[in-house]
Design a protein around this motif. Structure first.
Motif, short mmCIF file in Angstrom:
data_model
loop_
_atom_site.label_atom_id
_atom_site.label_comp_id
_atom_site.label_asym_id
_atom_site.label_seq_id
_atom_site.Cartn_x
_atom_site.Cartn_y
_atom_site.Cartn_z
N THR A 148 0.81 -1.19 0.26
CA THR A 148 -0.09 0.29 0.18
C THR A 148 0.77 1.15 -0.01
O THR A 148 1.66 1.40 0.77
N HIS A 149 0.64 2.29 -1.11
CA HIS A 149 1.51 3.44 -1.23
C HIS A 149 0.39 4.38 -1.88
O HIS A 149 0.17 4.15 -2.94
N ALA A 150 0.74 5.62 -1.59
CA ALA A 150 -0.13 6.71 -1.92
C ALA A 150 -1.45 6.54 -2.32
O ALA A 150 -1.69 6.75 -3.53
N GLY A 151 -2.20 5.67 -1.58
CA GLY A 151 -3.38 5.49 -1.80
C GLY A 151 -3.90 4.27 -2.62
O GLY A 151 -4.95 3.88 -2.91
N VAL A 152 -2.81 3.60 -3.12
CA VAL A 152 -2.91 2.43 -3.81
C VAL A 152 -2.47 1.15 -3.09
O VAL A 152 -1.56 1.12 -2.50
N SER A 153 -3.41 0.23 -2.99
CA SER A 153 -3.20 -0.90 -2.49
C SER A 153 -3.14 -2.22 -3.49
O SER A 153 -3.84 -2.31 -4.26
N LEU A 154 -2.21 -2.97 -3.51
CA LEU A 154 -2.34 -4.00 -4.46
C LEU A 154 -2.05 -5.47 -3.55
O LEU A 154 -0.77 -5.24 -2.83
N ASP A 155 -2.66 -6.39 -3.86
CA ASP A 155 -2.62 -7.61 -3.26
C ASP A 155 -2.24 -8.90 -4.09
O ASP A 155 -3.00 -9.19 -4.67
N PRO A 156 -0.88 -9.37 -4.16
CA PRO A 156 -0.69 -10.36 -5.13
C PRO A 156 -1.20 -11.45 -4.86
O PRO A 156 -1.54 -12.39 -5.85
N SER A 157 -1.84 -11.75 -3.90
CA SER A 157 -2.36 -13.42 -3.42
C SER A 157 -3.75 -13.23 -4.00
O SER A 157 -4.15 -14.35 -4.47
N THR A 158 -4.44 -12.22 -4.13
CA THR A 158 -5.73 -12.01 -4.74
C THR A 158 -5.71 -11.53 -6.04
O THR A 158 -6.89 -11.28 -6.53
N ARG A 159 -4.74 -10.59 -6.59
CA ARG A 159 -4.75 -9.99 -7.64
C ARG A 159 -5.68 -8.60 -7.72
O ARG A 159 -6.06 -8.44 -8.78
N ALA A 160 -5.88 -8.24 -6.77
CA ALA A 160 -6.91 -7.23 -6.22
C ALA A 160 -6.28 -5.98 -6.13
O ALA A 160 -5.08 -5.85 -5.49
N VAL A 161 -6.54 -4.77 -6.73
CA VAL A 161 -6.00 -3.60 -6.33
C VAL A 161 -7.19 -2.52 -6.17
O VAL A 161 -8.33 -2.59 -6.67
N THR A 162 -6.98 -1.66 -5.27
CA THR A 162 -7.81 -0.42 -4.86
C THR A 162 -7.13 0.73 -4.96
O THR A 162 -5.88 0.92 -4.65
N VAL A 163 -7.99 1.69 -5.13
CA VAL A 163 -7.19 3.27 -5.55
C VAL A 163 -8.00 3.98 -4.63
O VAL A 163 -9.35 4.29 -4.77
#
Length: 246
Positions: A148-163
């Motif tokens: 998680t950085h600068a409002g972006v979260s990335l989860d390699p285990s689920t391939r999910a991204v949130t902004v």
């Protein structure tokens, strides 16, 4: 995915199933023949409705998809098949137009080629894309930590991204590119290193592909979050206080 090659040398690994969608019968046959010669299982379609039907019935591991199709175009095909289930798409276009390319990437294509193309380049792109999908599955199984950085979260285990808390859909290639950048926020990643890590290429022939994907990622997560360092590469987030780390 069922595999990345044909059954050779007694291997029990099944061939990857490729759907070729091209309305020009000569080009369609040439692509199918070359991919079969490389050990892939190939199905062909010649228009938009036929492509969607073939995807639904055959569940291909990858689609080689021309943009200009009768019935409805390849962009609509891509939208419909990605809505049904995620599948890697190598888009083929006769129009070397940046807007068309970015629209294609925006609706779910993972990579693109412009006509005229060399058959060996098609094969190389197909193999590289299949490897990326397989590697992504392996990383997901390995339980990689989220970033998680600068409002972006990335989860390699689920391939999910949130902004900023809102889910954002990225193609497998876009996800891998963002993952490569966000793992080292502020650090400049050289172009050749990104091409090698994300695409598996050892040369700079894919520079335009990299630039197009960067533009697509920026459109989805915010252009200010990915910084260009001219002549070097790209970085996620602002430059570190200590200076450029490229």
């Amino acid at each position: 995915m069922t595999g990345t090659g044909g059954e050779t040398g007694g291997s029990s690994t099944p061939a990857a199933h490729i759907l070729v969608v091209e309305d020009d019968a000569t080009i369609n046959a040439a692509l199918a023949d070359r991919l079969r010669a490389e050990g892939f299982d190939v199905t062909c379609a010649f228009d938009g409705p036929g492509a969607v039907e073939a995807c639904t019935a055959g569940h291909p591991d990858l689609v080689v998809l021309d943009i200009m199709l009768p019935g409805f175009d390849g962009l609509e095909v891509c939208r419909r098949i990605q809505a049904e289930r995620p599948v890697p798409v190598l888009m083929v276009t006769a129009r070397d137009d940046e807007t068309d390319i970015l629209v294609g990437l925006g609706v779910g294509a993972d990579d693109y080629l412009t006509k005229p193309f060399r058959m060996r380049e098609v094969v190389a792109r197909v193999r590289a894309l299949l490897r990326r999908v397989e590697r992504a599955a392996e990383l997901a199984r390995g339980g990689r930590v989220a970033h998680t950085h600068a409002g972006v979260s990335l989860d390699p285990s689920t391939r999910a991204v949130t902004v900023d808390g809102t889910p954002v859909h990225l193609t497998p290639t876009e996800f891998d590119l963002l993952d490569a950048l966000i793992r080292e926020p502020g650090v400049v990643r050289r172009r050749e290193d990104l091409l090698r890590e994300v695409w598996g290429w050892s040369d700079d022939l894919g520079s335009r592909t990299l630039d197009s994907h960067i533009r697509s990622v920026r459109a989805k997560i915010g252009s200010e979050r990915v910084r260009t360092v001219h002549g070097v590469g790209y970085a996620f987030g602002p430059e570190p206080v200590s200076g450029d780390q490229a």
